[in-house]
Write an enzyme that holds these catalytic residues in place. Structure first.
Site, mmCIF file in Angstrom:
data_model
loop_
_atom_site.group_PDB
_atom_site.id
_atom_site.type_symbol
_atom_site.label_atom_id
_atom_site.label_comp_id
_atom_site.label_asym_id
_atom_site.label_seq_id
_atom_site.Cartn_x
_atom_site.Cartn_y
_atom_site.Cartn_z
ATOM 1 N N GLY A 388 -11.244 61.241 23.677
ATOM 2 C CA GLY A 388 -11.426 61.780 23.074
ATOM 3 C C GLY A 388 -12.264 62.076 23.185
ATOM 4 N N PRO A 389 -12.847 63.867 22.910
ATOM 5 C CA PRO A 389 -14.101 64.814 23.196
ATOM 6 C C PRO A 389 -15.365 64.144 23.877
ATOM 7 C CG PRO A 389 -12.947 65.051 21.202
ATOM 8 C CD PRO A 389 -12.589 63.527 21.113
ATOM 9 N N PRO A 390 -15.556 65.115 24.522
ATOM 10 C CA PRO A 390 -16.924 64.416 24.931
ATOM 11 C C PRO A 390 -18.468 64.225 23.819
ATOM 12 C CG PRO A 390 -16.564 65.839 26.197
ATOM 13 C CD PRO A 390 -16.376 66.300 25.348
ATOM 14 N N GLY A 391 -19.114 63.439 24.036
ATOM 15 C CA GLY A 391 -20.033 63.320 22.732
ATOM 16 C C GLY A 391 -19.594 62.800 21.263
ATOM 17 N N GLY A 393 -18.971 59.003 21.148
ATOM 18 C CA GLY A 393 -19.241 57.495 21.456
ATOM 19 C C GLY A 393 -18.611 56.701 22.267
ATOM 20 N N LYS A 394 -17.949 57.516 22.711
ATOM 21 C CA LYS A 394 -17.048 56.000 23.045
ATOM 22 C C LYS A 394 -17.752 55.141 24.431
ATOM 23 C CE LYS A 394 -14.256 59.700 25.741
ATOM 24 N NZ LYS A 394 -14.891 60.773 24.689
ATOM 25 N N THR A 395 -18.949 56.498 25.310
ATOM 26 C CA THR A 395 -19.475 54.583 25.739
ATOM 27 C C THR A 395 -20.020 53.369 24.860
ATOM 28 O OG1 THR A 395 -19.323 56.188 27.256
ATOM 29 C CG2 THR A 395 -20.523 54.172 27.492
ATOM 30 N N SER A 721 1.548 74.763 21.718
ATOM 31 C CA SER A 721 1.360 75.009 20.070
ATOM 32 C C SER A 721 1.457 76.041 19.989
ATOM 33 C CB SER A 721 0.838 74.187 19.823
ATOM 34 O OG SER A 721 -0.943 74.485 20.027
ATOM 35 N N LYS A 764 -7.915 70.818 15.968
ATOM 36 C CA LYS A 764 -7.712 71.538 15.243
ATOM 37 C C LYS A 764 -8.560 72.114 13.789
ATOM 38 C CE LYS A 764 -4.237 71.858 18.823
ATOM 39 N NZ LYS A 764 -2.647 72.053 18.681
#
Length: 841
Positions: A388-391, A393-395, A721, A764
């Site tokens: 997913g995009p940065p920021g 909450g993955k970590t 796309s 998107k």
């Protein structure tokens, strides 16, 4: 210099004879010396082996046995005898004894007489004659009280120097103690010092007695300090060596005593290490390996390099967990509560973790078994990849998973790692070798089943040192990682019970074999409603605590947070939102301090009240950063709005097209990639193939040039796309009709007009909502993805699903661009014209 009627040598002599009228000046041959400074009142033997010195000596022997001895400057010590290459200060010396050696060189004993400075010189072949001025004028001055005190200090420092250096004879010390003349004292001590010739030349050339004595004292103190430091260092080294030797002797004596007492070998110093390894209950293969290495270690000298390598290797084996497992939490409700407490939304990731807990609980339900044997029924740990995009909450989600499971958590960052040894370690034969990051992290975890986070796996690099992504293939394969082998350890280590979680911003840079081993869980960007909830539940309380306002009554209105989200951030995650909230809180903290809250006992921090409203943001944060100025509110010919996915989330992508008379050239600008350029050509080819369906105002497309531009040209753009977006922009230009405003679109266009599905739908759509779009055109095959979206997103924008370009054109343009059946047959709008045979596309 020319001398007419006489020899050159006679001319030089007469030249100096003409100068004898100057008081206190004498003429001598110049004796240049390498790395040697002669002082008055000192007798020194010198070997003269070079040509210039031999010529000067011969000249002195023909005169009064005296020469002027000067040290050659360090930049040119080739003994050429040129005055510019010697120091101006030197000593007039007398030949006391001279001995010619078999090789025609001389051993000469010189007696220093007095110091002098070169006034002038004349070169006669290899001989240099110099006229010098004596420095005797300051030698006969009576010693005043200041000089007497200075001389005492010099004698004291010299005595200390002699004690430290061990190179000064007793005779020299006795002479120094008895000398009362400052000039003589300075000469004797300066000659005895073992300092560089440059420093000795400086001491020789100082004319006045007092400054010369001060410089000598400074030199002595510096040398004494250096000797003291050297003595201290030598003492430490010697003490360390004596300690090691003492330990070695005691160790050998202890071994002999144990041997005489008949004690078992298992009771020696290695028994504890062997016991510690056995207590960890490693596999039999590891035990055999360690016993073999301990046997080798017993035969080695304790201080040999190989002994240190083996000892470090065995300590690593003893420190690793081999059979220690942490008991997993079996309470699904508690695990769900922890996950929801730490993170908002992320339903897919949370459901997968809860599924793992449920399966783990069922697989271990074999009766009342102790925790120590639960590992016999433990299932293999899954390999999850949060993308997913940065920021987003993955970590931090990885930490929450460990807390929900009740497991230890370890993390390593793979960003920029380009050495395969970082994963697998170095072989222990290398100096300073260590295990790789995997084994090091397992030692920190102290259990066999931690939650192991491999952060930024898409940022791995590769170079001549190997490919770390290939080294991870074994680590992240559930069928292979039960016997992971580190180069340093050389024995198999079981990683099958580890719950591996990897994070990435994009899957494009991850090699397919590695990607195939992971279960992909997308962590999409947050919508405005989700960001609002995260800010109020997590970010605002966190920033208030960290900025000392945790007990104050401060709140943010929802409209204020919404304004920050819309106009001060443009992201899929919440990092910038957190920064802007922190800025607001810091400004509020300054305001509280100015009003003396927290400083005055009558105004505790708890009594400070503040509610942040939308109208306060300009004062707290300054002007707005984002104004959504890429989108025109009114409809424009040739302008359409696409949607793009980036590693930082979704974004709007306007497309502009113009045409003008030319030669049929097709111009594409905006830093577009090859795939997007191909999409533009496909769009134009498709429109040319269906021109009988639409009312083009351009009869011959081949006589016009088309220029397509995608703004923000410094940003690279690529992907298929944007096909439908490019086609809409071209059609609008051909028909001179603008598409309907407020509509965004995305989809890959084929050459036959079909619209294929796209990825990154949520990101998107969030970009479209952020930029105020009312409708969005999506491929029909993405209808199922739309159904899975949150209600807040679906209520923020309406979606139209299309299967082909014709359906999209009907939704975007008025009926006047579409030809009726009569127009397609050749009948003009006014009814005139001949009927033509209808062609099918």
């Amino acid at each position: 210099m020319k001398f007419s009627g006489i020899s050159k040598r006679e001319g030089v002599s007469k030249f100096f004879a003409g100068l004898r009228g100057k008081a206190g000046e004498d003429e001598f041959p110049l004796l240049p010396l390498r790395d040697m400074v002669l002082f008055p009142h000192v007798m020194v033997p010198v070997f003269i082996t070079y040509k210039q010195g031999l010529i000067a000596l011969e000249e002195a022997l023909q005169r009064d046995l005296r020469l002027f001895a000067a040290c050659i400057k360090p930049q040119d010590r080739d003994g050429s005898g040129d005055r510019s290459q010697t120091y101006p200060a030197g000593t007039v010396v007398r030949v006391v004894q001279q001995l010619r050696l078999p090789d025609n060189t001389f051993r000469v004993v010189f007696q220093g007489e007095y110091r002098a400075l070169i006034q002038s010189s004349a070169l006669q072949g290899d001989l240099t004659l110099v006229r010098v001025k004596s420095l005797k004028s300051s030698q006969e001055e009576p010693a005043n009280s200041e000089m007497i005190a200075l001389m005492r200090s010099v004698r004291s420092s010299f005595a200390q120097y002699a004690e430290l250096s061990k190179k000064i004879s007793t005779e020299t010390l006795t002479i120094v103690e008895k000398t009362e003349n400052p000039e003589r004292l300075a000469n004797l001590i300066a000659n005895a010092l073992t300092v560089k010739s440059e420093r000795k030349a400086e001491l020789l050339g100082i004319p006045e007695a007092l400054p010369r004595m001060e410089a000598l004292l400074e030199t002595l103190e510096l040398e004494n300090e250096i000797f003291g430091i050297q003595k201290n260092i030598s003492g430490k080294v010697k003490s360390r060596m004596e300690k090691n030797q003492r330990e070695y002797i005691l160790h050998e004596q202890l071994k002999e005593i144990n041997r005489e007492l008949g004690k078992d070998e298992g009771e020696d110093e290695f028994a504890d290490l062997e016991r510690a390894i056995e207590e960890k209950r490693p596999p039999e293969e590891v035990l055999l390996k360690t016993r073999k290495e301990i046997t080798r270690l017993r035969k080695l000298q304790p201080f040999s390099p190989e002994a240190g390598v083996l000892r470090g290797y065995l300590e690593w084996i003893a420190d690793l967990p081999w059979s220690n497992y942490s008991a997993d939490s079996g309470d699904l409700g508690e695990a769900e509560r922890i996950l929801n407490e730490d993170h908002f939304s992320m339903q897919k990731a949370k459901e997968r973790i809860l599924e793992f807990i449920a399966v783990r609980q069922l697989s271990s339900a074999k009766g009342d078994l102790p925790d120590t044997v639960l590992e016999q029924f433990s299932i293999k740990g899954p390999i999850l990849c949060f993308v997913g995009p940065p920021g987003t909450g993955k970590t931090s989600l990885g930490k929450s998973v460990a807390r929900a499971l009740g497991r230890r958590f370890v993390r390593i960052s793979l960003g920029g790692v380009r050495d395969e040894a970082e994963i697998r370690g170095h072989r222990k034969t290398y100096v300073g070798a260590l295990p790789g990051k995997i084994i090091q992290s397992m030692r920190r975890a102290e259990t066999m089943n931690p939650v192991f986070l491999l952060d930024e796996i898409d940022k791995l690099s590769t170079d001549f040192r190997g490919d770390p992504a290939s080294a991870l293939l074994e680590v992240l394969d559930p069928e292979q990682n039960a016997a992971f082998t580190d180069h340093y350890m050389e024995v198999a280590y079981d990683l099958s019970k580890v719950l591996f979680i990897t994070t990435a911003n994009s899957l494009h840079t991850i090699p397919y074999p590695l990607l195939d081993r992971m279960e992909i869980i997308e962590i999409p960007g947050y919508g405005e409603h989700e960001k609002l909830a995260i800010a109020q539940r997590f970010l605002v309380p966190k920033e208030l605590r960290e900025n000392g306002l945790g007990n104050a009554r401060i709140g943010f209105k929802d409209d204020a947070v919404g304004e920050i989200i819309r106009h001060w951030t443009m992201e899929s995650g919440v990092r910038n939102l957190e920064r802007e909230i922190a800025r607001c809180v810091r400004r509020i903290a300054r305001e509280a301090i100015k009003k003396e809250y927290g400083k005055n006992p009558d105004k505790p921090v708890e009594s400070f009240k503040k509610t942040v409203r939308a109208e306060d943001l300009d004062k707290l944060l300054g002007r707005r950063k984002y104004k959504n100025d890429l989108v025109f509110k009114e409809a424009r010919i040739g302008v359409s709005y696409g949607l793009a996915w980036t590693e930082t989330g979704g974004t709007m992508m306007p497309v502009e097209t113009i045409c003008f008379e030319g030669t049929g050239e097709f111009i594409i600008t905006g830093h577009l990639g090859d795939v997007m350029k191909e999409s533009a050509r496909i769009a134009l080819s498709f429109l040319r193939s269906v021109r009988d369906r639409y009312h083009f105002l351009i009869e011959d497309i081949g006589k016009y040039d088309f220029h397509i531009h995608v703004p923000e040209g410094a940003i690279p753009k690529d992907g298929p796309s944007a096909g439908i977006t490019l086609a809409v922009s071209l059609l609008s230009t051909l028909c001179r009709t603008p598409p309907k405003p407020g509509v965004a679109m995305t989809g890959e266009l084929t050459l036959t007009g079909r619209i294929l599905p796209i990825g990154g739908l949520k990101e998107k759509l969030l970009a479209a909502i952020r930029n105020g779009m009312e409708r969005v055109l999506l491929p029909e095959d993405n209808r199922a993805d739309w159904a899975e979206l949150d209600r807040e997103i679906k209520s923020g924008i309406s979606a139209e699903f299309v299967e082909n370009a014709d359906d999209a054109f009907k939704l975007l343009f008025s009926e006047k661009i579409h030809k009726t059946a009569a127009r397609a047959a050749g009948v003009q709008p006014d009814g005139s014209g001949t009927k033509k045979t209808k062609k099918t596309a």
